[in-house]
Design an enzyme around this catalytic site. Structure first.
Site, PDB file in Angstrom:
ATOM      1  N   ASP A  91       1.799   4.130  -8.831  1.00  0.00           N
ATOM      2  CA  ASP A  91       2.544   4.027  -7.568  1.00  0.00           C
ATOM      3  C   ASP A  91       1.722   4.089  -6.289  1.00  0.00           C
ATOM      4  O   ASP A  91       2.233   3.739  -5.235  1.00  0.00           O
ATOM      5  CB  ASP A  91       3.661   5.076  -7.529  1.00  0.00           C
ATOM      6  CG  ASP A  91       4.884   4.592  -6.739  1.00  0.00           C
ATOM      7  OD1 ASP A  91       4.990   3.368  -6.514  1.00  0.00           O
ATOM      8  OD2 ASP A  91       5.714   5.430  -6.354  1.00  0.00           O
ATOM      9  N   HIS A 372       1.240  10.339  -3.054  1.00  0.00           N
ATOM     10  CA  HIS A 372       1.296   8.989  -2.487  1.00  0.00           C
ATOM     11  C   HIS A 372       2.527   8.751  -1.614  1.00  0.00           C
ATOM     12  O   HIS A 372       2.708   7.635  -1.114  1.00  0.00           O
ATOM     13  CB  HIS A 372       1.226   7.947  -3.613  1.00  0.00           C
ATOM     14  CG  HIS A 372       2.321   8.087  -4.627  1.00  0.00           C
ATOM     15  ND1 HIS A 372       2.194   8.883  -5.731  1.00  0.00           N
ATOM     16  CD2 HIS A 372       3.564   7.553  -4.693  1.00  0.00           C
ATOM     17  CE1 HIS A 372       3.311   8.823  -6.443  1.00  0.00           C
ATOM     18  NE2 HIS A 372       4.164   8.011  -5.827  1.00  0.00           N
TER      19      HIS A 372
END
Length: 961
Positions: A91, A372
């Site tokens: 991701d 993230h």
């Protein structure tokens, strides 16, 4: 998970983020923990990567990337006794080789990545290079190689993992069976697998598998089965496992189909892949470089998040610097206490365990923020506040550890040590009042009684630093507490408003020579009226001279031709010229005679217009067709020039930002760079982004260099055929332009997006305020802007000679001077103040090292490890992390720094850290797992000689004497 995996030993599961896993672990009983250990031991449950989070790879700094990996791996070692083998990063929005370096150093041998530009995926698929050996830019050997698998399609969800056709693959996501909450947007739903339809379904799925496998060099295929927020209830586990098992059984009963399919973990996949590659003598191609900037479709480049929420990107680095300083001082304090007592025990009354728990919480807050969706600025507003609160609280708690450690180290008579939480002996010289507030200096009350200032240098280098504190008198003097020698100082105004000086507060700045890792003591007293050097001020405002309010400083308002002359400041190393109209930099000349035009400009970017047009948001940068527009204001800015013996500066006050360039009057290399700072506030704007651009006459063509995570430099090429937003890259700490005669480096204290859109230009995005969601899952715009500070050093150097070539590409490093400048920018001195009590006990400076480390060896950390027997307590073992930096030799540092460097790879740790002694030194992996330790026999020789190659990080488990 425990129930479903235990039901059938053919079922497998992988889990990545230890932060969440550890929260769950804390809530389960001993019986369930034993089940977890059994499943892990049997290979049914695999922990992949093993970091605290699945980290961002663009904005994160390598200290924090490694620290979150250590935190996760140490947790796994303590609770499960295993070590991760494979990385799983599906991701993060683009991928960095700095992360692969850390994974390899932590003992991982394989990794999976997903978010790579769709055109790159297509190219790799055609060439069958989706699986490759990822090698470091500087490495000509396979030492740093790690096997990497790039997922070929748009997403990591089930519709995009079984093969090229999402409409078909979606029919094999059995969580989307009719009647549930989730459905297939391609209008064909999954069907439960029965004896009647199993053949038709199995062949349909096999066709996708075959098409996907043609993109790879081996017939071993990885098909992930999962998505965000999955496997949360029992029926979902049953739907996926039972339906797939029926398909797998069908394949097994039909050998004529030539396919074997089973559930597996990442290690199962990579083991099968390696067996196949060995059996067929197939080798994977080698690749160097990074995967920025990511686009998932059209011209939707994800270069916005390189800057989104810049306030928190700055706070992240403040916590990082505070954590590192505290780790080092705490480790030195414990070692010094054991030496002082002589029996290996700590001093009674020192709350070592409490402090260690504060350190652990600080490590985990910094680690969590590397996620993230955290440091990237892509979380929802309330989540951002939660992250901010964690960062803020950790800074406050780590400061308690710093203050308490320094207190004990400084006392001449250690028997006087007394820890009082409610009334600490030392205080910081500034206060952070809230998670979204900038630090404010606390004014010191001066008298004839000396106030003690304590200064900690958290770097491994002797630093000549300018220390600034706020005092309540314009007349102050500073002396070295040890020698009684007066220290050169300067009194400057504290500007309550751009042209109104405070009458209560004054800035006292003085020069301090700070030995490496030392604590020094200075005394500040009230001085005779008029005895202190005061800065003088000149004000400019075109057409509307300001009224200046100040009682204590000399002020001039130039008129006529004098007002039109360029503003100029100089020190021993260089001279600058700025516009009298805006105060912005125009030109710089070095002592060597090199002159460069370097103009500072500010610009706005808007976003696309039109109701159905996609617009910029937290992730995406989609600027309007007109590009950047020069910043203009209806009234001219107030320009304030300050001149003094310690520093001189030019400040320009615009409506949306205050911009300052400062030069220091220092003899050594610390005076070689120009400090640039901005205070930005764009809360009044709609869909605008503010940029600071440097326009120079450096002939760099279309090439420029940006750092990857503060760990290495990567060459970039600006390509006219790509949209503007594609030419922006992440910068964590440095970017530079160069030609054959000069190099211009911009060193940064925070992460942000950077571009060089035309030769000689370098621009950084300062803040972005965007009213809409950009359809990548956040569900909101970015409108929680704050008053945000950004800080840089600008360094111009002469050059001769070219770059080294590795594998056909030029590998560039920062110069030695840029490394040292970046070090002091990222790790400024920590200033503490003793209570204003005349009964102060005698303090003595603490200087643990005889001399600076070599210029190119960075003490990354000195991190006390947790006691193996007693959870939550410090052990006698410390993780010593050293990073040997690669540096560019085409510009010799001028003047020479006080540190030395050598071409030898062998270094003597005993000599490096003298007079500190290491009772034992054992090299380990980067995350200090016991199974990565080198054998006992290898570490007993004295002196302790170790090999440190340029660019490499080495980790040692040491006991300090």
């Amino acid at each position: 998970m425990l129930v479903k995996l235990t039901e059938d030993n053919r079922r497998k599961m992988i889990w990545a983020e230890i932060s969440y896993f550890s929260k769950w672990w804390n809530d389960i009983d001993e019986q369930k923990r034993e089940m977890v250990k059994r499943l892990v031991g049997a290979g049914q449950l695999e922990l992949v990567t093993g970091g605290w989070v699945m980290a961002d790879e663009a904005n994160s700094h390598y200290f924090a990337l490694l620290d979150q990996l250590i935190e996760g791996h140490q947790w796994i070692q303590r609770h499960l006794g295993v070590k991760p083998r494979s990385g799983w990063a599906v991701d993060p929005f683009g991928h960095s080789p700095s992360m692969t370096y850390l994974l390899k150093g932590a003992g991982l041998s394989n990794m999976v990545i997903q978010r790579v530009h769709y055109a790159v995926k297509k190219h790799f698929a055609r060439q069958q290079t989706l699986e490759f050996q990822w090698r470091q830019n500087w490495d000509s050997s396979p030492r740093s190689d790690i096997t990497c698998h790039m997922m070929p399609f748009y997403s990591y969800d089930v519709p995009h993992t079984c093969g090229p056709n999402p409409a078909v693959c979606c029919q094999f996501d059995f969580h989307r069976l009719p009647g549930g909450r989730v459905f297939c947007p391609w209008r064909t739903s999954p069907q439960p697998i029965t004896d009647q339809n199993v053949q038709e379904r199995a062949l349909l799925l096999l066709d996708q598998y075959r098409q996907k496998s043609r993109l790879f060099r081996s017939p071993v295929l990885l098909v992930p089965l999962g998505d965000d927020f999955r496997f949360v209830d029992s029926s979902e586990w049953d739907a996926q496992f039972s339906n797939y098992q029926r398909l797998f059984d069908f394949y097994q009963d039909h050998p004529e189909l030539h396919v074997q399919v089973r559930f597996g973990t990442l290690s199962d996949y990579f083991d099968a892949l390696q067996r196949r590659l060995s059996a067929t003598a197939t080798s994977l191609p080698t690749l160097r470089g990074d995967f920025f900037t990511y686009a998932d479709r059209d011209d939707h480049y994800w270069s916005g998040y390189f800057t989104s929420r810049p306030f928190y990107k700055r706070l992240d680095r403040t916590l990082e610097a505070t954590l590192r300083a505290t780790e080092i001082l705490f480790s030195l304090t414990l070692a010094e206490m054991r030496r002082f007592r002589g029996d290996g025990h700590l001093v009674a009354g020192f709350p070592a365990q409490e402090h260690f728990q504060r350190l652990t919480a600080g490590r985990r807050s910094l680690a969590l923020f590397q996620h993230h969706d955290a440091v990237t600025g892509t979380a929802r507003d309330p989540v951002v506040v939660d992250y901010g609160t964690r960062l803020f609280r950790s800074i406050l708690n780590l400061r308690k550890v710093l203050q308490s450690s320094a207190h004990w180290l400084l006392l001449l008579d250690k028997s006087l040590y007394h820890h009082d939480q409610s009334k600490p002996f030392l205080q910081m010289d500034d206060v952070i009042s809230a998670q979204d507030a900038l630090p404010q200096k606390t004014p010191l009350t001066l008298s004839e009684e000396p106030r003690s200032l304590i200064i900690f240098n958290p770097t491994e280098q002797l630093q000549t630093s300018v220390i600034s504190v706020v005092v309540d008198s314009p007349d102050a003097r500073v002396v070295d507490a040890e020698t009684g020698q007066p220290i050169v100082s300067q009194i400057s105004a504290v500007w309550a408003e751009p042209s109104r000086a405070s009458t209560e507060s004054f800035q006292l700045s003085f020069l301090a020579q700070l030995p490496p890792l030392s604590l020094l003591v200075c005394h500040v007293t009230k001085a005779l009226a008029g005895s202190a050097h005061r800065a003088s001020y000149t004000f400019h405002r075109r057409g509307n001279p300001p009224t200046v309010h100040t009682e204590h400083f000399q002020v001039s308002l130039p008129q006529g031709p004098e007002a039109d002359a360029p503003l100029s400041l100089s020190n021993k190393h260089f001279q600058i010229w700025s516009s009298p109209e805006t105060g912005l930099l125009q030109k710089l000349r070095l002592q060597s005679g090199l002159v460069r035009q370097i103009q500072v400009q500010f610009l706005w970017y808007g976003t696309r217009v039109g109701g159905n047009r996609e617009k910029s948001g937290a992730y995406l940068f989609l600027p309007g067709e007109e590009g950047a527009k020069l910043y203009s204001s209806s009234e001219p800015p107030l320009v304030r020039v300050s001149r003094g013996p310690i520093f001189s500066e030019i400040t320009s006050c615009f409506r949306h930002f205050t911009h300052t360039v400062r030069l220091y009057h220092l003899d050594g290399h610390a005076g070689r760079s120009l400090e640039i700072s901005n205070m930005v506030d764009i809360r009044s704007e709609v869909n605008r982004e503010l940029v600071m651009r440097l326009v120079s006459d450096i002939a760099n063509g279309n090439r420029f260099y940006t750092d990857l995570n503060g760990f290495q430099m990567q060459q970039r090429r600006t390509l006219a055929k790509l949209p503007l937003q594609a030419n922006f890259y992440p910068m964590s700490s440095a970017a530079f332009l160069q030609d054959s005669t000069s190099r211009l480096s911009l060193l940064s204290a925070q992460s942000q997006g950077v571009a060089s859109l035309r030769p000689g230009e370098l621009e950084v995005v300062l803040d972005r305020r965007l009213q809409q969601d950009d359809n990548r899952g956040l569900g909101q715009g970015v409108t929680d802007n704050k008053l945000t500070a950004s800080l840089y050093h600008l360094l111009l150097e002469d050059r001769r000679g070219g770059a080294q070539e590795v594998g056909g590409a030029s590998v560039e490093h920062l110069s030695l001077l840029a490394h040292l400048t970046s070090l002091s920018l990222s790790h400024p001195p920590v200033i503490m103040v003793a209570q204003s009590d005349s009964q102060l006990p005698k303090l003595s400076p603490f200087r643990p090292l005889r001399s600076s480390l070599p210029c190119d060896i960075h003490l990354l950390n000195l991190r006390t490890l947790e006691d193996a027997q007693e959870a939550g307590s410090p052990s006698e073992e410390v993780a010593l992390l050293l990073h040997r930096k690669g540096f560019d030799c085409s510009s010799a540092p001028e003047p020479l720094p006080p540190c030395t460097w050598s071409a030898h790879e062998e270094v003597n740790l005993d000599a490096l850290f003298s007079p500190l002694q290491f009772r034992s030194v054992r090299q380990s992996g980067l995350t200090l797992l016991h199974q990565d330790d080198e054998p006992e026999s290898a570490q007993q020789q004295r002196p302790c000689i170790t090999r440190l190659r340029p660019m490499e990080i080495s980790a040692y488990r040491v006991e300090i004497e």
